[in-house]
Design a protein around this motif. Structure first.
Motif, PDB file in Angstrom:
ATOM      1  N   PRO A  95      63.747 -35.923  45.218  1.00  0.00           N
ATOM      2  CA  PRO A  95      63.758 -37.063  43.898  1.00  0.00           C
ATOM      3  C   PRO A  95      62.444 -37.793  43.521  1.00  0.00           C
ATOM      4  O   PRO A  95      62.353 -38.165  42.714  1.00  0.00           O
ATOM      5  CB  PRO A  95      64.641 -37.989  44.642  1.00  0.00           C
ATOM      6  N   VAL A  96      61.495 -37.332  44.456  1.00  0.00           N
ATOM      7  CA  VAL A  96      59.924 -37.793  44.282  1.00  0.00           C
ATOM      8  C   VAL A  96      59.347 -37.000  42.820  1.00  0.00           C
ATOM      9  O   VAL A  96      59.502 -35.983  43.134  1.00  0.00           O
ATOM     10  CB  VAL A  96      59.309 -37.892  45.391  1.00  0.00           C
ATOM     11  N   PRO A  97      59.025 -37.932  41.790  1.00  0.00           N
ATOM     12  CA  PRO A  97      58.562 -37.178  40.736  1.00  0.00           C
ATOM     13  C   PRO A  97      57.476 -36.222  40.809  1.00  0.00           C
ATOM     14  O   PRO A  97      57.337 -35.212  40.148  1.00  0.00           O
ATOM     15  CB  PRO A  97      58.222 -38.360  39.802  1.00  0.00           C
ATOM     16  N   ASP A  98      56.515 -36.620  41.701  1.00  0.00           N
ATOM     17  CA  ASP A  98      55.436 -35.761  41.995  1.00  0.00           C
ATOM     18  C   ASP A  98      55.384 -34.774  43.254  1.00  0.00           C
ATOM     19  O   ASP A  98      54.347 -34.363  43.826  1.00  0.00           O
ATOM     20  CB  ASP A  98      53.946 -36.489  41.929  1.00  0.00           C
ATOM     21  N   LEU A 166      62.603 -20.282  39.745  1.00  0.00           N
ATOM     22  CA  LEU A 166      62.959 -21.685  39.745  1.00  0.00           C
ATOM     23  C   LEU A 166      62.310 -22.865  38.955  1.00  0.00           C
ATOM     24  O   LEU A 166      62.558 -23.798  39.052  1.00  0.00           O
ATOM     25  CB  LEU A 166      62.844 -22.050  41.235  1.00  0.00           C
ATOM     26  N   GLY A 167      61.240 -22.229  37.964  1.00  0.00           N
ATOM     27  CA  GLY A 167      60.400 -23.026  37.408  1.00  0.00           C
ATOM     28  C   GLY A 167      59.013 -23.534  37.917  1.00  0.00           C
ATOM     29  O   GLY A 167      58.480 -24.558  37.140  1.00  0.00           O
ATOM     30  N   TYR A 168      58.886 -22.875  39.083  1.00  0.00           N
ATOM     31  CA  TYR A 168      57.447 -23.560  39.742  1.00  0.00           C
ATOM     32  C   TYR A 168      56.304 -22.678  39.497  1.00  0.00           C
ATOM     33  O   TYR A 168      56.137 -21.793  40.017  1.00  0.00           O
ATOM     34  CB  TYR A 168      57.895 -23.590  41.387  1.00  0.00           C
ATOM     35  N   GLU A 169      55.482 -23.141  38.218  1.00  0.00           N
ATOM     36  CA  GLU A 169      54.291 -22.606  38.008  1.00  0.00           C
ATOM     37  C   GLU A 169      53.472 -22.622  39.071  1.00  0.00           C
ATOM     38  O   GLU A 169      52.652 -21.396  39.169  1.00  0.00           O
ATOM     39  CB  GLU A 169      53.835 -23.039  36.733  1.00  0.00           C
ATOM     40  N   LYS A 397      46.766 -28.010  39.574  1.00  0.00           N
ATOM     41  CA  LYS A 397      45.972 -28.178  38.197  1.00  0.00           C
ATOM     42  C   LYS A 397      47.286 -29.086  37.394  1.00  0.00           C
ATOM     43  O   LYS A 397      48.398 -28.890  37.477  1.00  0.00           O
ATOM     44  CB  LYS A 397      45.951 -26.856  37.349  1.00  0.00           C
ATOM     45  N   SER A 398      46.891 -30.161  36.716  1.00  0.00           N
ATOM     46  CA  SER A 398      47.476 -30.866  36.052  1.00  0.00           C
ATOM     47  C   SER A 398      48.183 -30.165  34.764  1.00  0.00           C
ATOM     48  O   SER A 398      47.306 -29.446  34.289  1.00  0.00           O
ATOM     49  CB  SER A 398      46.780 -32.211  35.463  1.00  0.00           C
TER      50      SER A 398
END
Length: 400
Positions: A95-98, A166-169, A397-398
């Motif tokens: 649940p942690v955003p980052d 899974l959407g993890y770039e 990378k941001s």
């Protein structure tokens, strides 16, 4: 990329459980007097006791219910040159955003189940992680790969495509055993995606003569025996392992079908073959008979069958990329945890050739299955390695 990602429920037919119990009831044991000595392998009295527990006390339906409490999924993976196959995995988002996406590898004779002790803690820790723990193809509840040639490169492609699906770039990887060469190859093949790797089985070659400064330092260190006590012990263990404890490795690498028939047909043979490693490769971990039966049952009831799991030893040393200690990962941050009873452990000066090493830590206890033996130590190391402001965290990378 991974497609058709859906929840997965483990469901072994009762007739398969009945067949296992029938086989266990008819087991024949050798008449060997070993007096509980491990020099020739697991004591027969231990195997008898665990076999009886497996047949009389262990409940697969109860364990299956426990497994299904984990967030199990499966996906269709298409690897170049192979037919699409189903890959099983556990996936718990934080649940942690980052939170950092983290794919955790198992090896042989481990499984995805090793993540059970750390799953909830990693997703809630600081830093937090989105945890992905697949069953390697040919293991657990993933499909069997029948076509020859599925080696290290194909395993790397499988895990990368799952993380992308899974959407993890960008993501990190953690593991030991087969996770060591596979993750390092992923760093070479997919450097923009795999940003950091944490390993707890670390093996590297000495510095080569082509790197003269490092080579001279190695010669001085080696001939003057300037290793730390932990490094010296690790080298001694590795040398002893290669001469006295790697018979299983050579058999599975050279003649997988030979041992595969025994593993596929005999649950007691499978138990003995794996139980030997569970005890010898750990640092005095107090295995219960119930735990052993859980680990062995995951192989007996695997979707691909227990024999399929040894194919990786044959295929990993063939093909375009082969498993070796010299895979250098230039753009990926590396972190190493050293446990005293790990079978392979080379000196820090050798290991720093594997990539940009940003974290190292010695531990007083632990062995090959550190994620199961010392879960708190692994979690703490990951928290330190990926701390805010550190080099491993900074490798991500941001998004723009």
């Amino acid at each position: 990329m991974a497609t058709n990602i859906t929840p997965y429920k483990i469901s072994i037919p009762p007739c398969d459980v009945d067949e296992l119990n029938q086989k266990l009831s008819k087991a024949r044991f050798p008449e060997v007097v070993d007096n509980g000595n491990w020099e020739r392998g697991p004591p027969i009295q231990n195997i008898r006791r665990i076999t009886n527990h497996w047949r009389e006390s262990f409940s697969w339906p109860r364990f299956e219910e426990k497994l299904n409490q984990l967030p199990n999924y499966e996906a269709t993976i298409s690897v170049d040159g192979f037919e699409p196959f189903q890959l099983h995995f556990v996936h718990q988002k934080s649940p942690v955003p980052d939170a950092i996406p983290l794919v955790i590898f198992h090896g042989w004779p481990g499984s995805f189940y090793e993540v059970a002790k750390v799953l909830s803690l990693l997703t809630a820790s600081r830093p937090a992680f989105h945890v992905v723990a697949p069953s390697l193809p040919n293991f657990g509840f993933s499909d069997r790969i029948d076509k020859p040639g599925f080696g290290i490169k194909q395993y790397a492609e499988t895990y990368h495509k799952l993380m992308q699906g899974l959407g993890y770039e960008q993501y990190a990887a953690q593991g030991a055993d087969w996770g060591s060469p596979i993750t390092r190859l992923m760093g070479i093949l997919y450097p923009e995606s795999l940003r950091a790797v944490h390993l707890y089985m670390v093996a590297a070659n000495p510095p080569p003569i082509t790197a003269p400064i490092s080579f001279v330092r190695y010669l001085v260190q080696h001939f003057l025996n300037l290793y730390t006590p932990q490094e010296a012990s690790g080298l001694q263990r590795a040398q002893s392992f290669q001469g006295n404890r790697d018979g299983y490795f050579q058999i599975q690498k050279q003649r997988p079908n030979t041992i595969g028939v025994a593993l596929a047909d005999s649950p007691v043979g499978l138990l003995t073959w794996i139980y030997d490693k569970l005890v010898v490769w750990t640092d005095g971990y107090p295995w219960t008979d119930e735990e052993v039966c859980e680990w062995i049952s995951l192989y007996w009831f695997s979707r691909a069958g227990p024999a399929a799991s040894v194919a990786i030893y044959y295929e990993a040393f063939r093909g375009e990329w082969v498993a070796n200690s010299g895979i250098y990962t230039r753009g990926t941050k590396m972190g190493f945890s050293y446990f005293p009873k790990e079978m392979y452990r080379t000196p820090s000066s050798w290991n720093k050739q594997l990539g940009d090493v940003v974290f190292e830590r010695e531990h007083e206890h632990g062995g090959h299955f550190a994620l199961w033996e010392e879960p708190e130590a692994i979690i703490d190391d990951l928290q330190v390695m990926f701390a805010q402001g550190g080099k491993a965290r900074g490798a991500f990378k941001s998004k723009t």
